[in-house]
Design a protein around this motif. Structure first.
Motif, PDB file in Angstrom:
ATOM      1  N   VAL A   1      77.313  37.466  91.202  1.00  0.00           N
ATOM      2  CA  VAL A   1      76.025  36.953  90.734  1.00  0.00           C
ATOM      3  C   VAL A   1      75.267  38.102  90.058  1.00  0.00           C
ATOM      4  O   VAL A   1      75.083  39.158  90.658  1.00  0.00           O
ATOM      5  CB  VAL A   1      75.192  36.387  91.893  1.00  0.00           C
ATOM      6  CG1 VAL A   1      73.837  35.891  91.385  1.00  0.00           C
ATOM      7  CG2 VAL A   1      75.952  35.259  92.587  1.00  0.00           C
ATOM      8  N   PRO A   2      74.835  37.932  88.819  1.00  0.00           N
ATOM      9  CA  PRO A   2      74.108  39.002  88.118  1.00  0.00           C
ATOM     10  C   PRO A   2      72.832  39.387  88.868  1.00  0.00           C
ATOM     11  O   PRO A   2      72.157  38.540  89.460  1.00  0.00           O
ATOM     12  CB  PRO A   2      73.780  38.363  86.763  1.00  0.00           C
ATOM     13  CG  PRO A   2      74.766  37.257  86.603  1.00  0.00           C
ATOM     14  CD  PRO A   2      75.043  36.751  87.971  1.00  0.00           C
ATOM     15  N   GLU A   3      72.511  40.663  88.829  1.00  0.00           N
ATOM     16  CA  GLU A   3      71.309  41.127  89.518  1.00  0.00           C
ATOM     17  C   GLU A   3      70.039  40.674  88.809  1.00  0.00           C
ATOM     18  O   GLU A   3      69.045  40.333  89.460  1.00  0.00           O
ATOM     19  CB  GLU A   3      71.336  42.659  89.621  1.00  0.00           C
ATOM     20  CG  GLU A   3      72.438  43.197  90.515  1.00  0.00           C
ATOM     21  CD  GLU A   3      72.394  44.709  90.636  1.00  0.00           C
ATOM     22  OE1 GLU A   3      71.436  45.312  90.084  1.00  0.00           O
ATOM     23  OE2 GLU A   3      73.288  45.284  91.265  1.00  0.00           O
ATOM     24  N   ASN A   4      70.049  40.678  87.490  1.00  0.00           N
ATOM     25  CA  ASN A   4      68.846  40.330  86.735  1.00  0.00           C
ATOM     26  C   ASN A   4      69.116  39.145  85.817  1.00  0.00           C
ATOM     27  O   ASN A   4      69.946  39.233  84.900  1.00  0.00           O
ATOM     28  CB  ASN A   4      68.366  41.519  85.896  1.00  0.00           C
ATOM     29  CG  ASN A   4      67.894  42.676  86.758  1.00  0.00           C
ATOM     30  OD1 ASN A   4      67.181  42.472  87.735  1.00  0.00           O
ATOM     31  ND2 ASN A   4      68.303  43.887  86.405  1.00  0.00           N
ATOM     32  N   TYR A   5      68.443  38.052  86.088  1.00  0.00           N
ATOM     33  CA  TYR A   5      68.485  36.898  85.196  1.00  0.00           C
ATOM     34  C   TYR A   5      67.205  36.095  85.398  1.00  0.00           C
ATOM     35  O   TYR A   5      66.523  36.208  86.418  1.00  0.00           O
ATOM     36  CB  TYR A   5      69.724  36.036  85.453  1.00  0.00           C
ATOM     37  CG  TYR A   5      69.775  35.353  86.798  1.00  0.00           C
ATOM     38  CD1 TYR A   5      69.288  34.059  86.963  1.00  0.00           C
ATOM     39  CD2 TYR A   5      70.335  35.990  87.901  1.00  0.00           C
ATOM     40  CE1 TYR A   5      69.339  33.428  88.198  1.00  0.00           C
ATOM     41  CE2 TYR A   5      70.389  35.363  89.132  1.00  0.00           C
ATOM     42  CZ  TYR A   5      69.894  34.082  89.271  1.00  0.00           C
ATOM     43  OH  TYR A   5      69.949  33.461  90.489  1.00  0.00           O
ATOM     44  N   TRP A   6      66.834  35.329  84.398  1.00  0.00           N
ATOM     45  CA  TRP A   6      65.630  34.517  84.494  1.00  0.00           C
ATOM     46  C   TRP A   6      65.756  33.309  83.577  1.00  0.00           C
ATOM     47  O   TRP A   6      66.684  33.224  82.763  1.00  0.00           O
ATOM     48  CB  TRP A   6      64.394  35.332  84.115  1.00  0.00           C
ATOM     49  CG  TRP A   6      64.337  35.778  82.687  1.00  0.00           C
ATOM     50  CD1 TRP A   6      63.766  35.112  81.647  1.00  0.00           C
ATOM     51  CD2 TRP A   6      64.880  36.977  82.146  1.00  0.00           C
ATOM     52  NE1 TRP A   6      63.909  35.809  80.482  1.00  0.00           N
ATOM     53  CE2 TRP A   6      64.580  36.965  80.765  1.00  0.00           C
ATOM     54  CE3 TRP A   6      65.573  38.062  82.690  1.00  0.00           C
ATOM     55  CZ2 TRP A   6      64.978  37.994  79.920  1.00  0.00           C
ATOM     56  CZ3 TRP A   6      65.950  39.092  81.846  1.00  0.00           C
ATOM     57  CH2 TRP A   6      65.654  39.057  80.482  1.00  0.00           C
TER      58      TRP A   6
ATOM     59  N   ILE B   1      81.848  34.657  85.845  1.00  0.00           N
ATOM     60  CA  ILE B   1      81.837  33.215  85.577  1.00  0.00           C
ATOM     61  C   ILE B   1      80.469  32.618  85.911  1.00  0.00           C
ATOM     62  O   ILE B   1      80.124  31.545  85.409  1.00  0.00           O
ATOM     63  CB  ILE B   1      82.949  32.484  86.367  1.00  0.00           C
ATOM     64  CG1 ILE B   1      82.761  32.639  87.881  1.00  0.00           C
ATOM     65  CG2 ILE B   1      84.316  32.965  85.941  1.00  0.00           C
ATOM     66  CD1 ILE B   1      83.746  31.809  88.693  1.00  0.00           C
ATOM     67  N   VAL B   2      79.696  33.299  86.735  1.00  0.00           N
ATOM     68  CA  VAL B   2      78.353  32.826  87.054  1.00  0.00           C
ATOM     69  C   VAL B   2      77.476  32.826  85.809  1.00  0.00           C
ATOM     70  O   VAL B   2      76.799  31.841  85.489  1.00  0.00           O
ATOM     71  CB  VAL B   2      77.719  33.690  88.162  1.00  0.00           C
ATOM     72  CG1 VAL B   2      76.255  33.312  88.370  1.00  0.00           C
ATOM     73  CG2 VAL B   2      78.485  33.515  89.470  1.00  0.00           C
ATOM     74  N   SER B   3      77.482  33.923  85.060  1.00  0.00           N
ATOM     75  CA  SER B   3      76.689  33.988  83.835  1.00  0.00           C
ATOM     76  C   SER B   3      77.346  33.223  82.690  1.00  0.00           C
ATOM     77  O   SER B   3      76.654  32.732  81.790  1.00  0.00           O
ATOM     78  CB  SER B   3      76.467  35.448  83.429  1.00  0.00           C
ATOM     79  OG  SER B   3      77.702  36.138  83.315  1.00  0.00           O
ATOM     80  N   GLU B   4      78.657  33.108  82.712  1.00  0.00           N
ATOM     81  CA  GLU B   4      79.366  32.374  81.654  1.00  0.00           C
ATOM     82  C   GLU B   4      79.045  30.884  81.692  1.00  0.00           C
ATOM     83  O   GLU B   4      78.818  30.246  80.660  1.00  0.00           O
ATOM     84  CB  GLU B   4      80.870  32.584  81.793  1.00  0.00           C
ATOM     85  CG  GLU B   4      81.708  31.826  80.773  1.00  0.00           C
ATOM     86  CD  GLU B   4      81.704  32.484  79.411  1.00  0.00           C
ATOM     87  OE1 GLU B   4      81.786  31.762  78.410  1.00  0.00           O
ATOM     88  OE2 GLU B   4      81.616  33.722  79.339  1.00  0.00           O
ATOM     89  N   TYR B   5      79.034  30.312  82.906  1.00  0.00           N
ATOM     90  CA  TYR B   5      78.860  28.865  83.055  1.00  0.00           C
ATOM     91  C   TYR B   5      77.559  28.485  83.762  1.00  0.00           C
ATOM     92  O   TYR B   5      77.410  27.337  84.193  1.00  0.00           O
ATOM     93  CB  TYR B   5      80.054  28.275  83.811  1.00  0.00           C
ATOM     94  CG  TYR B   5      81.377  28.558  83.146  1.00  0.00           C
ATOM     95  CD1 TYR B   5      81.689  28.016  81.900  1.00  0.00           C
ATOM     96  CD2 TYR B   5      82.323  29.385  83.750  1.00  0.00           C
ATOM     97  CE1 TYR B   5      82.901  28.285  81.287  1.00  0.00           C
ATOM     98  CE2 TYR B   5      83.539  29.651  83.154  1.00  0.00           C
ATOM     99  CZ  TYR B   5      83.824  29.103  81.917  1.00  0.00           C
ATOM    100  OH  TYR B   5      85.032  29.368  81.312  1.00  0.00           O
ATOM    101  N   ASN B   6      76.626  29.444  83.901  1.00  0.00           N
ATOM    102  CA  ASN B   6      75.322  29.191  84.525  1.00  0.00           C
ATOM    103  C   ASN B   6      75.450  28.608  85.939  1.00  0.00           C
ATOM    104  O   ASN B   6      74.850  27.582  86.272  1.00  0.00           O
ATOM    105  CB  ASN B   6      74.487  28.239  83.654  1.00  0.00           C
ATOM    106  CG  ASN B   6      74.048  28.873  82.352  1.00  0.00           C
ATOM    107  OD1 ASN B   6      73.796  30.082  82.302  1.00  0.00           O
ATOM    108  ND2 ASN B   6      73.977  28.092  81.292  1.00  0.00           N
ATOM    109  N   LEU B   7      76.219  29.288  86.794  1.00  0.00           N
ATOM    110  CA  LEU B   7      76.424  28.823  88.172  1.00  0.00           C
ATOM    111  C   LEU B   7      75.365  29.439  89.081  1.00  0.00           C
ATOM    112  O   LEU B   7      75.675  30.153  90.043  1.00  0.00           O
ATOM    113  CB  LEU B   7      77.835  29.205  88.638  1.00  0.00           C
ATOM    114  CG  LEU B   7      78.989  28.782  87.716  1.00  0.00           C
ATOM    115  CD1 LEU B   7      80.326  29.145  88.347  1.00  0.00           C
ATOM    116  CD2 LEU B   7      78.933  27.294  87.398  1.00  0.00           C
ATOM    117  N   VAL B   8      74.107  29.164  88.775  1.00  0.00           N
ATOM    118  CA  VAL B   8      72.994  29.704  89.547  1.00  0.00           C
ATOM    119  C   VAL B   8      72.057  28.570  89.937  1.00  0.00           C
ATOM    120  O   VAL B   8      72.155  27.445  89.417  1.00  0.00           O
ATOM    121  CB  VAL B   8      72.217  30.786  88.755  1.00  0.00           C
ATOM    122  CG1 VAL B   8      73.082  32.007  88.522  1.00  0.00           C
ATOM    123  CG2 VAL B   8      71.725  30.222  87.421  1.00  0.00           C
TER     124      VAL B   8
END
Length: 549
Positions: free
Chosen positions: A45-50, A135-142
């Protein structure tokens, strides 16, 4: 007419030929471990995203903002106004326009407003400071889609489950080496497609197929190795686990050197194509050839084995026989019809399920507890190396049952203690957690051996396949159990693991000890096995040397 084991003894039961094949096929354990544990690095999971507000991208371009400046101007004020989580899962319910100023765009929107600004749930506008790193940032798994990361690992384990039955059957029907090579090809091709999947649905489909073929490579390499060595050397099956552990130790190095998930995926998938070269150096299992009435081919391979081992096979060997007791179309009822068979089956199914769930849970937990993931992952893999050594030292001295039980109980106690240790003593928390990882690794490796020893020859293959399928079921549940419970309390999964392991440790004490006794050949033999070996069941003088077939 000589038996296969008689011919094998004359050709060499573990000579240069078997050692070469053993070493080559053991490399499969390395690549299988890559596939098994890669989600820890593929799904970081990326540390910084918004969440980006509509129109913010155009405003950012107009004002010449960096990503950090855009976040400071359009997201961080939410922390001051609403006390939210920094705009990760929600955004301001507004749209930026040309009237917004570059210096303080929020002043234009809310300089005369009363109360908190309106908010909306983020749907698909996340911004990552390290795009496509996982793959979390690739496919927006947040946020609301975070469970899909659990699904990606569950789908892989579902593939393992399907592969165990479909390719296990195919290997019995069409040959070990053929299915092994096709499985290696399948893992490589599916791995490439996974790396370049344009959407998450396609990613899941080919990750599932990669699991199917991956299980095919692991099972068939294990079977080939055990079928070309003598009965006294079949403990090499435990040694294969060491190569799995080596893969666990190598994986963080690959992930550290390769910054993107696509690169990691390719690095762990492409080596499978090298195994296709085994077509010229690894023969078909002669035991399997004999069961398919292909004695001439089996005899030719035995002559090759003898030649490479520096042995001489008697020329009068024109045919080989293999004693094989089989049940036609065995069913689950055969495993639970009698009292002790039923007890053994249910306990072994639970042991497989527990071992897989806890092992995978502890591996994936490293990705969410913070710290240096690469170093922690390497250390957790290195601690598995003594597991095989401890097993080899203990099982022929004190038996199978006691180490099996103790390893589960130690794992359970270690998980429980780790859950309640304070965070300000990281070295102690890591040490105890490592002890738990060692305990469950030993339990996971012993269950392979015990399972094969507690079923009669007439049901052994079917019984082991059925019980071990619970391993893949545990793997399917593990990511959901870990990530969803950790969202409530980070240490809650450890509490569940401790209870499951402790119960397993108590239950396996109800299994009969198999040290020093002949393998059972019929259900009646199993019913005569007692908890104390040698007291209630008389050891045979002449054991069927082909009872593993």
């Amino acid at each position: 007419m000589p038996s296969f084991d008689e011919v094998l003894k004359e050709a060499g039961e573990f000579g240069r030929f078997q050692k070469r094949v053993f070493f080559l096929l053991c490399q499969t354990g390395v690549t299988f471990s890559f596939l098994f544990a890669s989600v820890v690095f593929l799904g970081r999971v990326p540390e910084n995203y918004w969440c980006r507000i509509p129109g913010a991208a155009d405003l950012s371009e107009k004002c010449g903002w960096t990503l950090e400046e855009e976040r400071n101007f359009t997201v961080l004020p939410l922390l001051l106004v609403n006390g939210t989580s920094g705009g990760r899962c929600e955004r301001l319910d507004v749209t930026w326009d040309a009237a917004a100023g570059c210096a303080s765009p929020l002043i234009h929107r809310f300089d005369g407003g009363v109360g908190s600004p309106p908010l909306a749930t983020c749907q698909d506008s996340w911004v990552y400071q390290q795009p496509h790193a996982s793959i979390v940032s690739e496919y927006n798994l947040v946020c609301g889609h975070a469970w899909m990361l659990d699904l990606s690992q569950a789908v892989l384990n579902l593939g393992f489950l399907v592969g165990a039955f479909t390719l296990g059957y195919a290997a019995d029907r069409y040959g070990r080496i053929l299915i092994y090579l096709l499985s290696c090809l399948g893992v490589g091709i599916c791995g490439i497609i996974v790396a370049f999947a344009p959407n998450f649905t396609l990613f899941l489909i080919f990750r599932f197929l990669q699991g199917v073929f991956g299980k095919g490579t692991w099972m068939t390499c294990y079977v080939i190795v055990t079928e070309i060595v003598g009965s006294d050397q079949r403990i090499v099956g435990i040694v294969i686990q060491i190569f799995f552990t080596l893969g666990i130790m190598i994986l963080p190095g690959i992930a550290y050197l390769i910054p993107t998930w696509q690169g990691i995926q390719l690095a762990i998938s492409l080596p499978n194509f090298l195994f296709l070269l085994y077509y010229w150096v690894v023969p078909e299992s002669p035991r399997w050839l004999l069961t398919r009435k292909k004695g001439e081919k089996a005899l030719k391979i035995m002559h090759d084995i003898a030649k490479h081992n520096g042995k001489y096979l008697s020329p009068h060997y024109s045919e080989i026989t293999v004693s094989n007791m089989e049940v036609t179309n065995p069913s689950f009822l055969d495993l639970v019809r009698t009292p002790r068979m039923r007890r053994n089956t249910l306990i072994l199914m639970y042991a497989w399920f527990t071992s897989a769930l806890i092992y995978q849970g502890l591996v994936m937990r490293l990705g969410i507890v913070g710290g240096n993931l690469y170093l922690d992952f390497f250390i957790s893999g290195a601690v598995e190396l003594p597991a095989a050594l401890l097993i080899l030292i203990t099982i022929d001295r004190i038996g199978r049952r006691l180490p099996f039980a103790i390893s589960n109980i130690v794992a359970g106690i270690a998980c429980l203690i780790t859950a309640f240790l304070p965070e300000d003593i990281p070295w102690l928390k890591t040490t105890v957690a490592t002890l738990g990882r060692l305990g469950i690794t030993i339990a996971f490796e012993i269950v392979y051996l015990v399972n094969s020893e507690l079923y009669p020859t007439t049901l052994r293959n079917f019984g082991v396949s059925l019980c071990s399928s619970l391993c893949d079921l545990g793997g399917i549940i593990a990511p959901f159990l870990l990530f969803r419970l950790a969202a409530i309390w980070l240490e809650l999964p450890l509490i569940i693991f401790s209870v499951l392991a402790a119960v397993c440790g108590i239950l396996v004490l109800l299994l009969p000890e198999t040290k020093g006794i002949s393998l059972p050949e019929t259900v009646e033999d199993v019913e005569q096995l007692s908890g104390h070996y040698g007291k209630c069941w008389k050891k045979r003088k002449h054991q069927n040397t082909n009872s593993y077939i």
